[in-house]
Design a protein around this motif. Structure first.
Motif, PDB file in Angstrom:
ATOM      1  N   GLY A   1     -16.206 -20.928   4.857  1.00 15.11           N
ATOM      2  CA  GLY A   1     -17.411 -20.285   4.363  1.00 15.11           C
ATOM      3  C   GLY A   1     -18.385 -19.891   5.450  1.00 15.11           C
ATOM      4  N   GLU A   2     -18.646 -20.807   6.384  1.00 13.64           N
ATOM      5  CA  GLU A   2     -19.622 -20.505   7.432  1.00 13.64           C
ATOM      6  C   GLU A   2     -19.162 -19.362   8.335  1.00 13.64           C
ATOM      7  N   GLU A   3     -17.833 -19.274   8.559  1.00 15.37           N
ATOM      8  CA  GLU A   3     -17.333 -18.184   9.403  1.00 15.37           C
ATOM      9  C   GLU A   3     -17.545 -16.830   8.728  1.00 15.37           C
ATOM     10  N   VAL A   4     -17.453 -16.788   7.394  1.00 19.40           N
ATOM     11  CA  VAL A   4     -17.715 -15.547   6.661  1.00 19.40           C
ATOM     12  C   VAL A   4     -19.203 -15.201   6.757  1.00 19.40           C
ATOM     13  N   GLN A   5     -20.065 -16.201   6.633  1.00 17.77           N
ATOM     14  CA  GLN A   5     -21.497 -15.979   6.801  1.00 17.77           C
ATOM     15  C   GLN A   5     -21.813 -15.459   8.195  1.00 17.77           C
ATOM     16  N   LEU A   6     -21.148 -16.009   9.203  1.00 21.88           N
ATOM     17  CA  LEU A   6     -21.380 -15.568  10.577  1.00 21.88           C
ATOM     18  C   LEU A   6     -20.968 -14.112  10.746  1.00 21.88           C
ATOM     19  N   VAL A   7     -19.826 -13.734  10.187  1.00 23.86           N
ATOM     20  CA  VAL A   7     -19.407 -12.337  10.221  1.00 23.86           C
ATOM     21  C   VAL A   7     -20.473 -11.464   9.566  1.00 23.86           C
ATOM     22  N   GLY A   8     -21.021 -11.939   8.442  1.00 17.97           N
ATOM     23  CA  GLY A   8     -22.060 -11.190   7.738  1.00 17.97           C
ATOM     24  C   GLY A   8     -23.349 -11.073   8.531  1.00 17.97           C
TER      25      GLY A   8
ATOM     26  N   LYS B   1     -23.073  -8.970  21.601  1.00 16.87           N
ATOM     27  CA  LYS B   1     -21.835  -9.692  21.297  1.00 16.87           C
ATOM     28  C   LYS B   1     -21.074 -10.130  22.540  1.00 16.87           C
ATOM     29  N   ASP B   2     -21.459  -9.608  23.706  1.00 19.73           N
ATOM     30  CA  ASP B   2     -20.740  -9.976  24.922  1.00 19.73           C
ATOM     31  C   ASP B   2     -21.351 -11.198  25.612  1.00 19.73           C
ATOM     32  N   ILE B   3     -22.483 -11.658  25.079  1.00 24.53           N
ATOM     33  CA  ILE B   3     -23.160 -12.821  25.657  1.00 24.53           C
ATOM     34  C   ILE B   3     -22.942 -14.027  24.738  1.00 24.53           C
ATOM     35  N   GLY B   4     -22.645 -15.161  25.330  1.00 27.58           N
ATOM     36  CA  GLY B   4     -22.388 -16.350  24.533  1.00 27.58           C
ATOM     37  C   GLY B   4     -23.608 -16.812  23.768  1.00 27.58           C
ATOM     38  N   ALA B   5     -23.387 -17.394  22.594  1.00 22.46           N
ATOM     39  CA  ALA B   5     -24.478 -17.933  21.779  1.00 22.46           C
ATOM     40  C   ALA B   5     -23.949 -19.102  20.962  1.00 22.46           C
ATOM     41  N   LEU B   6     -24.836 -20.041  20.658  1.00 21.71           N
ATOM     42  CA  LEU B   6     -24.509 -21.169  19.803  1.00 21.71           C
ATOM     43  C   LEU B   6     -25.226 -20.972  18.474  1.00 21.71           C
ATOM     44  N   PHE B   7     -24.468 -20.780  17.397  1.00 22.03           N
ATOM     45  CA  PHE B   7     -25.030 -20.566  16.065  1.00 22.03           C
ATOM     46  C   PHE B   7     -25.086 -21.900  15.332  1.00 22.03           C
ATOM     47  N   LEU B   8     -26.260 -22.240  14.809  1.00 28.06           N
ATOM     48  CA  LEU B   8     -26.452 -23.476  14.049  1.00 28.06           C
ATOM     49  C   LEU B   8     -26.633 -23.135  12.578  1.00 28.06           C
ATOM     50  N   PHE B   9     -25.779 -23.706  11.734  1.00 25.97           N
ATOM     51  CA  PHE B   9     -25.890 -23.593  10.284  1.00 25.97           C
ATOM     52  C   PHE B   9     -26.200 -24.981   9.732  1.00 25.97           C
TER      53      PHE B   9
ATOM     54  N   PRO C   1      -9.250 -18.439  18.808  1.00 26.81           N
ATOM     55  CA  PRO C   1     -10.445 -17.614  18.672  1.00 26.81           C
ATOM     56  C   PRO C   1     -10.408 -16.743  17.416  1.00 26.81           C
ATOM     57  N   PHE C   2     -11.584 -16.586  16.804  1.00 26.98           N
ATOM     58  CA  PHE C   2     -11.739 -15.857  15.547  1.00 26.98           C
ATOM     59  C   PHE C   2     -12.731 -14.730  15.767  1.00 26.98           C
ATOM     60  N   ALA C   3     -12.323 -13.490  15.528  1.00 32.75           N
ATOM     61  CA  ALA C   3     -13.174 -12.331  15.794  1.00 32.75           C
ATOM     62  C   ALA C   3     -14.358 -12.288  14.828  1.00 32.75           C
ATOM     63  N   ILE C   4     -15.559 -12.109  15.346  1.00 31.44           N
ATOM     64  CA  ILE C   4     -16.752 -12.110  14.495  1.00 31.44           C
ATOM     65  C   ILE C   4     -16.953 -10.795  13.746  1.00 31.44           C
ATOM     66  N   ASP C   5     -16.041  -9.833  13.931  1.00 32.04           N
ATOM     67  CA  ASP C   5     -16.068  -8.665  13.052  1.00 32.04           C
ATOM     68  C   ASP C   5     -15.156  -8.871  11.850  1.00 32.04           C
ATOM     69  N   GLY C   6     -14.487 -10.047  11.782  1.00 31.30           N
ATOM     70  CA  GLY C   6     -13.702 -10.425  10.613  1.00 31.30           C
ATOM     71  C   GLY C   6     -12.269  -9.930  10.586  1.00 31.30           C
TER      72      GLY C   6
ATOM     73  N   LYS D   1     -22.878 -26.981  10.821  1.00 36.72           N
ATOM     74  CA  LYS D   1     -21.873 -26.388  11.698  1.00 36.72           C
ATOM     75  C   LYS D   1     -22.552 -25.801  12.928  1.00 36.72           C
ATOM     76  N   HIS D   2     -22.015 -26.122  14.101  1.00 36.18           N
ATOM     77  CA  HIS D   2     -22.430 -25.515  15.361  1.00 36.18           C
ATOM     78  C   HIS D   2     -21.270 -24.656  15.837  1.00 36.18           C
ATOM     79  N   ILE D   3     -21.487 -23.356  15.914  1.00 40.05           N
ATOM     80  CA  ILE D   3     -20.402 -22.414  16.186  1.00 40.05           C
ATOM     81  C   ILE D   3     -20.683 -21.683  17.497  1.00 40.05           C
ATOM     82  N   ARG D   4     -19.798 -21.847  18.453  1.00 37.47           N
ATOM     83  CA  ARG D   4     -19.940 -21.204  19.763  1.00 37.47           C
ATOM     84  C   ARG D   4     -19.234 -19.849  19.735  1.00 37.47           C
ATOM     85  N   VAL D   5     -19.998 -18.789  20.061  1.00 35.83           N
ATOM     86  CA  VAL D   5     -19.456 -17.432  20.094  1.00 35.83           C
ATOM     87  C   VAL D   5     -19.501 -16.907  21.520  1.00 35.83           C
ATOM     88  N   GLN D   6     -18.398 -16.354  21.959  1.00 34.63           N
ATOM     89  CA  GLN D   6     -18.301 -15.787  23.308  1.00 34.63           C
ATOM     90  C   GLN D   6     -17.458 -14.515  23.241  1.00 34.63           C
ATOM     91  N   ASN D   7     -17.994 -13.429  23.797  1.00 34.92           N
ATOM     92  CA  ASN D   7     -17.268 -12.156  23.855  1.00 34.92           C
ATOM     93  C   ASN D   7     -16.730 -11.720  22.494  1.00 34.92           C
TER      94      ASN D   7
END
Length: 349
Positions: free
Chosen positions: A164-171, A180-188, A126-131, A194-200
């Motif tokens: 690159g996309e993970e840096v964009q997602l952090v941004g 941020k506590d609810i799951g989401a699927l990010f499409l780039f 897992p990779f924290a979306i606050d970077g 890239k389809h990025i699943r974020v949870q918690n």
């Protein structure tokens, strides 16, 4: 109806509107370098106001610079890349009206890959979306470049990678108020979507789809090339949706030949077939997304591509779950993400 997410009031993009004297007085500035496979973008950013003061761009991506390095006698790869980066800094300083030698450079994208200035190991999910879990390294750029250079690496899962996309997602997440506590699927969407699943608050899974590249190959270098014709006018959404619907019902390798059948049996013009083919490929990309999943689908795209993906997701009955990130936020996402990651690497190591 898709939701649209707008800017926070303090995050906006300016081309070059501040007086040079004001620019050079700004204490907290960074140089944001988004260096992809085929593009180079360098921006001077005020980290307090998040204003982009000036920028320079080129099509000299890492692939181009790597090929140039291989074709000449300079053996030091890092020095060769830093020399090009110095050219960009000099051009940007000329636009901004003063020297930028004391400004740290934050570099993300393919610059940390096998074709970049220096290959860095991937971070893991897992990779924290606050970077704060990002992998990055201060590069010893002197004496080739007077600036401090922070090179930001990518992320890997067991079966996939991205840079690159993970840096964009952090941004993106630093600019918008998504729970941020609810799951989401990010499409780039893109050449390699890239389809990025974020949870918690963490990236827990992601997948790459070669949709854009496959479209380029099939439309230009296959037997179907004579059955499609690109047009610059309005999109043919009806033909596109027919392609999506076909993709939902059949296997892609089988449905692709229907483009040829459309031509032979005069069911579609070459222009209509162009959008039908796009629908087949984008439909094949998104068909796995389940309508009974409670998480939102966050579309990180703009322009014509955004309209196509909105329609593809509508064909799946997902419109009520779609959140669209405003184009200005996406434009600023790389720099915003770099700044968030920079907060954890303030002290040069």
């Amino acid at each position: 109806m898709a939701q649209k997410v707008d800017f926070y009031p303090d995050f906006f993009y300016l081309s070059l509107i501040l007086p040079a004297s004001k620019i050079m007085q700004t204490a907290n500035r960074i140089l944001s370098c988004d260096w992809g496979t085929s593009s180079f973008r360098l921006r001077l950013i005020d980290t307090e106001t998040r204003q982009c003061i000036a920028e320079v761009t080129s099509d000299n991506g890492n692939a181009s610079i790597f090929n140039r390095w291989k074709a000449q006698p300079e053996s030091n790869r890092l020095r060769f890349y830093l020399a090009y980066l110095q050219e960009g800094v000099d051009a940007l300083a000329k636009k901004a009206g003063g020297r930028l030698n004391d400004v740290p450079i934050l570099v993300s994208g393919m610059a940390s890959s096998t074709i970049g200035m220096k290959e860095l190991p991937y971070g893991n999910i897992p990779f924290a979306i606050d970077g704060h879990t990002a992998k990055a390294e201060w590069i010893d750029a002197k004496p080739f470049l007077p600036n401090d250079v922070l090179l930001i690496s990518g992320v890997q899962s067991e079966n996939d990678v991205m840079r690159g996309e993970e840096v964009q997602l952090v941004g993106v997440m630093s600019q918008v108020d998504l729970k941020k506590d609810i799951g989401a699927l990010f499409l780039f969407p893109g050449t390699h979507s890239k389809h990025i699943r974020v949870q918690n608050g963490e990236i827990v899974e992601f997948n790459t789809f070669m949709t854009g590249e496959m479209f380029e190959v099939v439309a230009k270098h296959s037997i179907l090339a004579h059955a499609v014709t690109s047009i610059t006018s309005d999109q043919d959404i009806e033909s596109f949706r027919k392609g999506v619907e076909k993709a939902l019902d059949t296997d892609l390798l089988n449905s692709l030949f229907s483009v040829r059948i459309n031509q032979l049996k005069n069911r579609m013009t070459a222009e209509q077939n162009y959008f039908y083919l796009s629908g087949l490929l984008i439909g094949a990309e998104v068909k796995y997304i389940q309508s009974d999943d409670d998480s939102n689908v966050v579309l990180c795209s703009s322009g014509k591509l955004l309209k196509l993906y909105e329609n593809a997701l509508d064909c799946l009955g997902l419109s009520r779950k779609v959140v669209v990130i405003e184009s200005g936020i996406l434009d600023a996402a790389a720099a915003a993400g770099q700044i968030e990651i920079f907060k954890n690497f303030r002290i040069k190591r």
